[in-house]
Design a protein around this motif. Structure first.
Motif, PDB file in Angstrom:
ATOM      1  N   SER A 617      97.937  42.628 -70.343  1.00 53.93           N
ATOM      2  CA  SER A 617      97.485  41.120 -69.330  1.00 53.93           C
ATOM      3  C   SER A 617      96.689  41.950 -68.451  1.00 53.93           C
ATOM      4  CB  SER A 617      98.651  40.409 -69.034  1.00 53.93           C
ATOM      5  OG  SER A 617      99.516  40.897 -68.206  1.00 53.93           O
ATOM      6  N   SER A 618      95.532  40.961 -67.807  1.00 54.50           N
ATOM      7  CA  SER A 618      94.890  41.616 -66.689  1.00 54.50           C
ATOM      8  C   SER A 618      94.900  40.307 -65.698  1.00 54.50           C
ATOM      9  CB  SER A 618      93.434  41.682 -67.292  1.00 54.50           C
ATOM     10  OG  SER A 618      93.350  42.702 -68.281  1.00 54.50           O
ATOM     11  N   ASN A 619      94.924  40.714 -64.488  1.00 55.40           N
ATOM     12  CA  ASN A 619      94.883  39.934 -63.258  1.00 55.40           C
ATOM     13  C   ASN A 619      94.279  40.532 -61.912  1.00 55.40           C
ATOM     14  OD1 ASN A 619      97.093  41.778 -62.395  1.00 55.40           O
ATOM     15  ND2 ASN A 619      98.907  40.634 -63.028  1.00 55.40           N
TER      16      ASN A 619
END
Length: 714
Positions: A617-619
């Motif tokens: 996941s990317s944040n």
């Protein structure tokens, strides 16, 4: 009160086994034993049972025949035994003692033995010592002379009833020398067996014959006093104990130990030197299975007997081309198996003529091969956890594989497998205790009486093993564990079958794989080490490396419709677990009519795969990785590492069965070793004699049975 505690209340020193009416579980609930255990235990040991009670019990068993399996199966077995005992009282007790104690009898040549196997690396020395102490104490009391006295006394009391002076009879038998005792024993066995094999037995004639033996023992005067001058105030007749079966204790240290012990059971140690004559023993038995195969032949006659040439009814002589070319002989239009005339089969393997086999015969015996009777029953009992069962599955597979080459044990031996879970004492911080008894938990869900009787034995075994030894040598050993073992091996007649899985392990894709099997679990972990830098890596450039490894998974999805649906996927995972047993009843979809306490019948026929998948996941803080567990069911699966990470495989939770540096592995149900397709020649193709491949049938899976009390409800 568990079944073993009945031994404390019995008279005499010898142990037996019989269920108590109720048993209280740890939760305070009461579980009643299966209804069939009461009549079998009572009628096998008691004397003086009225015909009215026999009739009522028999009627009860016949009513159970309308129930589903296994209730109808055990009810039929119980009804047949009751019918035999009603016609000839004392038959069940006599046959049970003769078989379990290996007493010599030409009229009833069946023999049984319990092989108790313990892995010294899994079971503590104190538990082994406690087991050995009880077994040795029982064997000291259960001498062949004592067992023959019990058989004679029980048969006379069952036939003569109150007319038999039991106390005087037992005193006379104890004072008799070995030779005289053997004569009385063989006379009683002959009287009972001949009457049991009679299609229309006469109970009066049976009583007269045993009364003659009784009078020859005590004399006419003493026998008459016992018949007509019985004192109503005299002491009650002493009970006759039912000896526990003959048990041999073995520490499992050799992979071929099970095979060797079974061979020695068929051929005593005095007749064969195992180290030198093991292969010779195989050659003295039946020929290899490939030479006894049914060879198809093209028939050129009309099938009418009068059209056959003269001499067609006579089998070819030894060494003739006909015998060597085919295993079938055409005779009157009927295909008949012709067995090689020079096969050496000792007379002790062939049953006597006219032997009444249907009733009272040890379970699973019969004639698989003409002329060879299965007179021996080996009851293999293993103590330990799931790791011990994995070793048992290895030995069972090796034995079945060896039988395809040396057809030696199968026609002569009935093999029964039993399991009692014994784990190391659980520590407060230990979380692996429940993981090592998954198969025992499954058996407890399938059979509630197994859960109450066998699964609850583990804490008691450890408590008895930790008790300090008694300094009073005059006290007899309390056969607590031995009584439960005896009850289990006698009453546990319904097997539950478990699929054995084979795994092909590739460390190098250019070489042949290594093969092994597992029964309960295959655990896969990702190694930290990588392949050499110059090794080929199919990973694309620019892909950030995360935890785990990229795995290519190809499996056949398990569907209720049994349709073939192949699924191929590529996932990044940190590990996966392949379990042959479900963790709980809610994880599998079984028949709707299955009771909540029982396991569905299809629970253990496919693999439950749990893959720990890495999710990226990317944040705002950057990329992060998390894991999620996905599960699916399959029967076959192939997994290969797609990057530089190697795999580590752990079979059946056993650290001694670990494979490292694995690139690819394939898992499938293990087939029966003898279920492969054969190549046959087609004679109608002329002089070319081309080899054609026979119709390749679906291989039969190899299932390992473990006996319980009720099995799985159909």
């Amino acid at each position: 009160m568990v079944p073993a505690q009945e031994g404390r209340a019995r008279s005499g020193q010898e142990s037996g086994a019989g269920p108590h009416p109720t048993q209280r579980t740890g939760e305070g609930r009461k579980r009643r034993p299966p209804a069939r255990h009461h009549p079998l235990a009572a009628h096998s040991n008691a004397t003086g049972i009225t015909e009215e009670l026999y009739r009522r019990t028999y009627t009860f068993c016949t009513r159970l025949l309308t129930l589903p399996a296994p209730y109808c199966t055990v009810a039929l077995d119980c009804a047949i035994r009751l019918k035999t005992e009603t016609a000839v009282p004392g038959t069940l007790y006599q046959r049970l003692v003769i078989a379990e104690q290996n007493l010599t009898s030409e009229l009833y040549p069946y023999q049984e033995r319990v092989f108790l196997f313990v892995d010294p690396e899994l079971v503590s020395p104190s538990v082994c010592s406690a087991l050995l102490l009880e077994i040795e104490a029982a064997q000291v009391q259960q001498t062949p002379e004592a067992c023959m006295r019990h058989v004679v006394s029980h048969a006379l009391q069952a036939a003569l009833g109150d007319a038999c002076h039991a106390s005087a009879l037992q005193r006379k038998l104890k004072a008799s020398p070995r030779g005289a005792l053997e004569r009385y024993f063989h006379a009683v066995v002959a009287a009972v067996e001949q009457m049991a094999s009679d299609p229309s037995p006469s109970r009066e004639g049976h009583q007269e014959r045993l009364e003659e033996i009784y009078c020859s023992l005590l004399g006419p005067a003493a026998a008459a006093r016992g018949r007509y001058c019985g004192d109503p105030l005299q002491d009650p007749q002493p009970s006759i104990p039912l000896p526990s079966p003959h048990i041999t204790f073995h520490l499992w240290t050799d992979e071929e130990q099970l095979w060797k012990e079974l061979v020695l059971f068929l051929r005593p140690r005095s007749q064969v030197r195992l180290s030198a004559d093991l292969e010779a023993l195989d050659l003295q038995g039946l020929w290899p299975d490939r030479e006894l195969a049914r060879a198809s032949m093209l028939s050129t006659d009309s099938g009418i007997e009068r059209d056959l040439p003269s001499g067609a009814d006579e089998p070819p002589g030894p060494g003739s081309p006909e015998t060597e070319r085919a295993g079938l002989q055409r005779k009157g239009g009927i295909r008949k198996r012709v067995w090689p005339p020079d096969v050496a089969m000792p007379a002790c393997w062939a049953g006597p003529q006219g032997l009444h086999r249907r009733t009272g015969v040890p379970g699973g015996v019969g004639e698989l091969v003409p002329g060879v009777s299965r007179l021996h029953t080996a009851r293999v009992l293993v103590l330990g956890d799931d790791r011990m069962l994995g070793r048992l599955a290895q030995a069972y597979h090796s034995l079945r594989k060896r039988e395809t080459q040396k057809f030696c044990l199968t026609p002569r031996l009935s093999l029964q497998l039993y399991y009692i879970p014994v784990l190391a004492p659980e520590k407060p911080a230990s979380c692996r205790h429940s993981e090592l008894r998954e198969l025992a938990t499954f058996l407890g869900r399938a059979d509630p009486w197994y859960e109450s009787t066998v699964n609850t034995l583990c804490p008691a075994i450890h408590k008895l093993a930790e008790m300090p030894p008694s300094l009073d040598t005059s006290r007899t050993v309390d056969p607590f564990i031995l009584d439960v073992i005896t009850y289990y091996v006698r009453m546990g007649t319904q097997p539950i079958y478990f699929q054995i899985y084979t795994v092909k392990i590739f460390r190098d894709l250019s070489q042949d794989p290594a093969e092994d099997i597992f029964l309960t679990e295959l655990n896969v972990k990702i190694q930290d080490s990588k392949l050499p830098k110059d090794g080929f890596s199919p990973r694309r450039r620019g892909v950030a490396e995360g935890p785990g490894a990229e795995l290519s998974i190809c499996y056949q999805k398990a569907l209720l419709s049994h349709r073939a649906q192949e699924v191929t996927s590529s996932v990044r995972a940190t590990g996966l677990v392949l379990k042959a047993l479900p963790a709980s009843d809610t994880e599998v979809s079984g028949p709707t009519h299955t009771p909540p306490s029982a396991a569905p019948i299809t629970d253990h026929t496919c693999l439950n795969v749990s893959v720990t998948e890495v999710v990226k996941s990317s944040n705002l803080a950057g990329r992060s990785f998390s894991t999620v567990t996905n599960t699916f069911r399959t029967a076959t699966i192939q997994i290969q590492s797609q990057d530089q990470r190697l795999l580590t495989l752990l079979l059946d939770k056993d650290g001694r069965r670990m494979f490292r540096d694995v690139v690819r592995f394939e898992v499938a149900p293990c087939p029966e070793p003898c279920s492969g397709a054969r190549k046959t020649k087609a004679p109608w193709l002329g002089s070319h004699q081309l080899e054609v491949e026979g119709t390749k049938a679906k291989p039969k899976p190899l299932l390992m049975p473990i006996n319980t009390f009720s099995g799985i409800v159909q």
